[in-house]
Structure formats: structure tokens, C-alpha cells
Enzyme design. Structure first.
Site, PDB file in Angstrom:
ATOM      1  CG  HIS A 127      -5.610  -2.178  -1.475  1.00 15.37           C
ATOM      2  ND1 HIS A 127      -4.339  -3.023  -0.633  1.00 15.37           N
ATOM      3  CD2 HIS A 127      -5.058  -1.125  -1.593  1.00 15.37           C
ATOM      4  CE1 HIS A 127      -3.750  -1.885  -0.144  1.00 15.37           C
ATOM      5  NE2 HIS A 127      -3.870  -0.909  -0.720  1.00 15.37           N
ATOM      6  CD  GLU A 128      -6.038   1.510  -4.380  1.00 12.04           C
ATOM      7  OE1 GLU A 128      -6.551   2.526  -3.656  1.00 12.04           O
ATOM      8  OE2 GLU A 128      -5.225   0.810  -4.360  1.00 12.04           O
ATOM      9  CG  HIS A 172      -7.194   2.450   0.475  1.00 10.94           C
ATOM     10  ND1 HIS A 172      -6.576   3.108   1.555  1.00 10.94           N
ATOM     11  CD2 HIS A 172      -6.538   1.968  -0.166  1.00 10.94           C
ATOM     12  CE1 HIS A 172      -5.354   2.595   1.895  1.00 10.94           C
ATOM     13  NE2 HIS A 172      -5.323   1.941   0.479  1.00 10.94           N
ATOM     14  CB  CYS A 213      -1.099  -0.117   1.292  1.00 10.38           C
ATOM     15  SG  CYS A 213      -1.959   1.343   1.463  1.00 10.38           S
TER      16      CYS A 213
END
Length: 182
Positions: A131-132, A135, A89
Site C-alpha cells: 500500500h505504502e 503511494h 487509507c
């Protein structure tokens, strides 16, 4: 267009759910250019708006030579297959840890102009989309690890030169949370 500093682990914006984009305007397109410029400069696979301190549900990606973006993403998983492999990250620079993710994903959202978009991904693309989107939900990839891996990750983060070798500062709210004061 600008390359902006990426927020690092410990910044509260990284653990706060982002707001839905309501207006598809010049400001949004400018944010997407800044995200793309910063992602290229950092040579990462993905970058979400909260990583630049902007609490909006927007991210950009560069996986397998394909650049793109997604606004207000929603993920769907067509099957139960999983992958387990290294993940990093830009907000936890230089550190990579094995993390379990779904192998296949369908991401639906919108383009910078408000047009519907769908991205079907497997392998690295599926990992990046998950993953994004995490976030945008205030979730970091270390939150997806089992206890043993998370302990190792936290130790490495404490010892990382960019962290100054100390535990991140956490501010506790004086306001009741679920009826209790923390």
C-alpha cells in the site's frame, strides 16, 4: 517534529510518482519524524511522504506493534499467493474496502542514514508495504480494485463528509499526452 495534515483523495500529489531520495541528511530525518508523529496521531498502519505533500520515496509503518520506515523501497514477491481483505487509507478517511494484495513480500530499501534495509512481510505487513509503496508510485488502493468494488468505493468517497459530497475536482493538462490533447 510535528503532526501535519494528511492530504485527502483528489489532491494531485497522491497520484504523482514520488522522486527518489538522493540525500540522506537532517532534512530527511526531520521528514521521517513528522511522518511518524502524524502516523501515531492518526493511529494508522502506514503513511507515505506524498500524503503529507512531500514528493519523496519515503514511508513509515506501524504494523503488529512494529514501527519502521523505508526509503526508496523496491518490492519483490517470493510467490504468487494472494490475500483479499479490508484495506483503508488515511487519505480516504473512515472508508475500508476489500482489496486483493500479494500475501508475501520482500521490501528492500534504505534507512534514514542510507544503510541497506530489507523487510520481509506477510499478511498485514505485506499489505502495508504494498500500500505504502503504491503511494510512492502515485497509485491509490482503489486503483487495485475490480470494477464493481471501485464503483462502490467511488460512491462512498463522493458521499463522505470530508469530501463535501461531491466528485473530486480534476484539472486536465492543456499539454499533449502521448501525442494527444485531453
Amino acid at each position: 517534529m510535528a503532526v501535519l495534515p494528511v492530504r485527502l483523495f483528489g489532491d494531485p500529489v497522491l497520484t504523482t510518482p514520488a522522486d527518489e531520495v538522493m540525500t540522506f541528511d537532517r532534512e530527511l530525518r526531520s521528514l521521517l519524524r513528522d511522518l511518524t508523529d502524524t502516523l501515531r496521531d492518526e493511529r494508522g498502519a502506514g503513511l507515505a511522504a506524498p500524503q503529507l505533500g512531500v514528493s519523496l520515496r519515503v514511508f513509515v509503518f506501524h504494523v503488529g506493534g512494529v514501527y519502521g520506515h523505508l526509503v526508496n523501497p523496491v518490492l519483490r514477491f517470493p510467490d504468487e499467493e494472494e490475500q483479499d481483505g479490508p484495506e483503508g487509507c488515511l487519505s480516504i478517511p473512515g472508508l475500508y474496502f476489500d482489496t486483493k494484495r500479494r500475501l508475501n513480500v520482500v521490501a528492500k530499501g534504505f534507512s534514514q542514514h542510507g544503510d541497506p534495509l530489507q523487510i520481509v512481510g506477510s499478511g498485514d505487513m505485506a499489505r502495508c508495504l504494498q500500500h505504502e509503496t503504491d503511494h510512492l508510485d502515485g497509485v491509490l488502493f482503489i486503483d487495485r480494485m475490480d470494477t464493481e468494488r471501485r464503483r462502490a468505493a467511488m460512491k462512498a468517497i463522493r458521499e463522505a463528509p470530508w469530501n463535501g459530497g461531491s466528485a473530486p475536482r480534476v484539472k486536465l493538462s492543456p499539454h499533449p499526452i502521448f501525442g494527444r490533447i485531453r
